[in-house]
Motif scaffolding. Sequence first.
Motif, PDB file in Angstrom:
ATOM      1  N   THR A 280       0.791  -1.234   0.000  1.00  0.00           N
ATOM      2  CA  THR A 280       0.000   0.000   0.000  1.00  0.00           C
ATOM      3  C   THR A 280       0.822   1.283   0.000  1.00  0.00           C
ATOM      4  O   THR A 280       0.286   2.340  -0.272  1.00  0.00           O
ATOM      5  CB  THR A 280      -0.932   0.049   1.229  1.00  0.00           C
ATOM      6  N   GLY A 281       2.087   1.189   0.380  1.00  0.00           N
ATOM      7  CA  GLY A 281       2.891   2.394   0.510  1.00  0.00           C
ATOM      8  C   GLY A 281       2.657   3.136   1.813  1.00  0.00           C
ATOM      9  O   GLY A 281       3.108   4.267   1.983  1.00  0.00           O
ATOM     10  N   TYR A 282       1.966   2.511   2.752  1.00  0.00           N
ATOM     11  CA  TYR A 282       1.707   3.120   4.053  1.00  0.00           C
ATOM     12  C   TYR A 282       2.610   2.519   5.123  1.00  0.00           C
ATOM     13  O   TYR A 282       2.886   1.324   5.115  1.00  0.00           O
ATOM     14  CB  TYR A 282       0.254   2.892   4.493  1.00  0.00           C
ATOM     15  N   LEU A 283       2.998   3.365   6.067  1.00  0.00           N
ATOM     16  CA  LEU A 283       3.694   2.957   7.273  1.00  0.00           C
ATOM     17  C   LEU A 283       2.715   3.151   8.423  1.00  0.00           C
ATOM     18  O   LEU A 283       2.056   4.191   8.505  1.00  0.00           O
ATOM     19  CB  LEU A 283       4.935   3.830   7.483  1.00  0.00           C
ATOM     20  N   ALA A 284       2.595   2.159   9.295  1.00  0.00           N
ATOM     21  CA  ALA A 284       1.700   2.265  10.454  1.00  0.00           C
ATOM     22  C   ALA A 284       2.514   2.628  11.682  1.00  0.00           C
ATOM     23  O   ALA A 284       3.511   1.981  11.982  1.00  0.00           O
ATOM     24  CB  ALA A 284       0.978   0.944  10.680  1.00  0.00           C
ATOM     25  N   HIS A 285       2.088   3.673  12.382  1.00  0.00           N
ATOM     26  CA  HIS A 285       2.748   4.057  13.630  1.00  0.00           C
ATOM     27  C   HIS A 285       2.097   3.387  14.835  1.00  0.00           C
ATOM     28  O   HIS A 285       2.617   3.475  15.949  1.00  0.00           O
ATOM     29  CB  HIS A 285       2.754   5.575  13.781  1.00  0.00           C
ATOM     30  N   LYS A 286       0.957   2.720  14.603  1.00  0.00           N
ATOM     31  CA  LYS A 286       0.302   1.958  15.670  1.00  0.00           C
ATOM     32  C   LYS A 286      -0.192   0.651  15.064  1.00  0.00           C
ATOM     33  O   LYS A 286      -0.826   0.644  14.008  1.00  0.00           O
ATOM     34  CB  LYS A 286      -0.855   2.757  16.263  1.00  0.00           C
ATOM     35  N   LEU A 287       0.109  -0.445  15.750  1.00  0.00           N
ATOM     36  CA  LEU A 287      -0.263  -1.773  15.271  1.00  0.00           C
ATOM     37  C   LEU A 287      -0.775  -2.588  16.451  1.00  0.00           C
ATOM     38  O   LEU A 287      -0.088  -2.711  17.461  1.00  0.00           O
ATOM     39  CB  LEU A 287       0.973  -2.439  14.653  1.00  0.00           C
ATOM     40  N   GLU A 288      -2.002  -3.116  16.328  1.00  0.00           N
ATOM     41  CA  GLU A 288      -2.612  -3.901  17.401  1.00  0.00           C
ATOM     42  C   GLU A 288      -3.061  -5.254  16.859  1.00  0.00           C
ATOM     43  O   GLU A 288      -3.706  -5.316  15.813  1.00  0.00           O
ATOM     44  CB  GLU A 288      -3.857  -3.201  17.941  1.00  0.00           C
ATOM     45  N   HIS A 289      -2.743  -6.319  17.593  1.00  0.00           N
ATOM     46  CA  HIS A 289      -3.224  -7.645  17.212  1.00  0.00           C
ATOM     47  C   HIS A 289      -4.721  -7.721  17.480  1.00  0.00           C
ATOM     48  O   HIS A 289      -5.190  -7.340  18.551  1.00  0.00           O
ATOM     49  CB  HIS A 289      -2.481  -8.734  17.995  1.00  0.00           C
ATOM     50  N   VAL A 290      -5.475  -8.199  16.507  1.00  0.00           N
ATOM     51  CA  VAL A 290      -6.932  -8.315  16.632  1.00  0.00           C
ATOM     52  C   VAL A 290      -7.337  -9.756  16.920  1.00  0.00           C
ATOM     53  O   VAL A 290      -8.042 -10.032  17.889  1.00  0.00           O
ATOM     54  CB  VAL A 290      -7.632  -7.818  15.338  1.00  0.00           C
ATOM     55  N   GLN A 291      -6.877 -10.679  16.093  1.00  0.00           N
ATOM     56  CA  GLN A 291      -7.322 -12.072  16.190  1.00  0.00           C
ATOM     57  C   GLN A 291      -6.428 -12.943  15.326  1.00  0.00           C
ATOM     58  O   GLN A 291      -5.897 -12.473  14.321  1.00  0.00           O
ATOM     59  CB  GLN A 291      -8.768 -12.181  15.675  1.00  0.00           C
ATOM     60  N   SER A 292      -6.271 -14.196  15.711  1.00  0.00           N
ATOM     61  CA  SER A 292      -5.608 -15.196  14.869  1.00  0.00           C
ATOM     62  C   SER A 292      -6.604 -16.320  14.656  1.00  0.00           C
ATOM     63  O   SER A 292      -7.360 -16.667  15.569  1.00  0.00           O
ATOM     64  CB  SER A 292      -4.350 -15.743  15.553  1.00  0.00           C
ATOM     65  N   PHE A 293      -6.635 -16.875  13.434  1.00  0.00           N
ATOM     66  CA  PHE A 293      -7.560 -17.972  13.178  1.00  0.00           C
ATOM     67  C   PHE A 293      -7.068 -18.859  12.046  1.00  0.00           C
ATOM     68  O   PHE A 293      -6.245 -18.453  11.228  1.00  0.00           O
ATOM     69  CB  PHE A 293      -8.982 -17.459  12.886  1.00  0.00           C
TER      70      PHE A 293
END
Length: 183
Positions: free
Chosen positions: A97-110
């Motif tokens: 996407t060309g985006y850098l995320a300054h915040k990253l949160e785990h939501v779910q694994s499945f």
Amino acid sequence: MKFGEEKTVRRETLFEGKIISLHVDDVELPNGLPSKREIVTHPGAVAIIAMTEDGNIVLVEQYRKALERAIIEIPAGKIDAGETLENCALRELEEETGYLAHKLEHVQSFATSPGFADEIIHVYLASNLEKLSAPREGDEDEFVRLHEVSLEKALQWMKDGKIYDAKTAFALLYVQQQYPYTK
């Protein structure tokens, strides 16, 4: 023994590829009878729900050969050997996407397809995005088109079949539930 556990008696590897392997396991069922299981092994993947400051969701469109069509999805990709889940999520988001995320949160694994595959996908929510002027190079065999749309439009695309995969459907329903005022 755990409920329903099947004991593997023998494993035959039929194929080892760049991304997946295919095995046929001879198993002993809980009732003692023999059976066979066809198993696809996969290193796992991450998927990213990327939300812009104005509440849009960042999606990518790409051709999926297995489906013989292009679909629109949340950014995602395979975990490389030795790579942390967070680094994989940040790398894939940047490459696709060309985006850098300054915040990253785990939501779910499945599990994606537990009837025949061991792939686990780890979904992250990326926010405080920064559009990079020179994004990281992606895979040479990957061609993506970027879309930034409202939740409402993404849900309509899901109804129309443009969004057709489970991880993206999960992501949109998650956003709808967690951010009910997002349009």
